[in-house]
Scaffold this motif. Structure first.
Motif, short mmCIF file in Angstrom:
data_model
loop_
_atom_site.label_atom_id
_atom_site.label_comp_id
_atom_site.label_asym_id
_atom_site.label_seq_id
_atom_site.Cartn_x
_atom_site.Cartn_y
_atom_site.Cartn_z
N UNK A 50 -0.61 9.43 -9.56
CA UNK A 50 -0.04 8.28 -8.85
C UNK A 50 -0.56 8.24 -7.41
N UNK A 51 -0.66 9.38 -6.77
CA UNK A 51 -1.19 9.44 -5.41
C UNK A 51 -2.64 8.97 -5.37
N UNK A 52 -3.45 9.43 -6.31
CA UNK A 52 -4.85 9.02 -6.37
C UNK A 52 -4.98 7.52 -6.59
N UNK A 58 -3.98 0.87 -3.51
CA UNK A 58 -2.94 0.33 -2.62
C UNK A 58 -2.54 1.39 -1.59
N UNK A 59 -3.39 1.60 -0.59
CA UNK A 59 -3.11 2.65 0.40
C UNK A 59 -1.75 2.52 1.08
N UNK A 65 5.04 7.29 -2.87
CA UNK A 65 4.58 8.00 -4.06
C UNK A 65 5.73 8.79 -4.71
N UNK A 66 6.52 9.47 -3.91
CA UNK A 66 7.63 10.26 -4.46
C UNK A 66 8.63 9.37 -5.18
#
Length: 127
Positions: A50-52, A58-59, A65-66
Motif C-alpha cells: 500500500x505504501x509503494x 498518490x503521494x 497508509x496506516x
C-alpha cells in the motif's frame, strides 16, 4: 520476534477497544485469536504494498497508509474470519480510525511497560 509479539498484542488491544467503543463492531471470543492473526498478517504483508502504491500513484496519501492498511486488515479479517462482525457504514468508517489510534497508543506504551519490567528483572538479577 519481540516486534511481532508487540504487533499482535497491540492489534489485539486495538480490536478490543474498538469493540468496546463501537456497537456495530463485534469480536467473537472463539474467533478472536484468528481475527488478530489475520488482521496482523494483512497489515504486515499489505503495508509495504500500500505504501509503494501510494508513493507511485498518490503521494498525498502517504500519511494515511496506516489507516488504509487498517481498513484492509479489518475488511479481510471480517471476510475470512468468523470472529469479527462489522455492521453499518458508520462502524466501517470509524473502526479503522479507532483501531489505528488504539494500536498507536499501545505501540508507544507497551514497550515502555514490558521493557521496564524486563530491565528491572535484569538489574535485580545482575546485582
Amino acid at each position: 520476534m519481540a516486534s511481532t509479539a508487540l504487533h499482535l498484542i497491540g492489534n489485539a488491544i486495538g480490536l478490543l477497544v474498538t469493540a468496546l467503543v463501537l456497537p456495530g463492531f463485534n469480536v467473537q471470543p472463539f474467533g478472536f485469536i484468528l481475527t488478530v492473526i489475520v488482521f496482523t498478517a494483512v497489515e504486515i504483508l499489505l503495508g509495504p504494498f500500500v505504501l509503494k502504491m501510494a508513493i507511485s500513484h498518490a503521494p498525498a496519501l502517504r500519511g494515511g497508509i496506516a489507516l488504509v492498511t487498517s481498513f484492509l486488515g479489518l475488511f479481510l479479517a471480517h471476510t475470512f474470519s468468523a470472529g469479527l462482525r462489522i455492521e453499518g457504514l458508520t462502524t466501517w468508517v470509524l473502526a479503522p480510525l479507532i483501531v489505528w489510534l488504539s494500536v498507536l497508543i499501545a505501540a508507544i506504551l507497551l514497550p515502555m511497560v514490558l521493557f521496564k519490567k524486563v530491565l528491572g528483572e535484569v538489574r535485580s538479577s545482575g546485582t
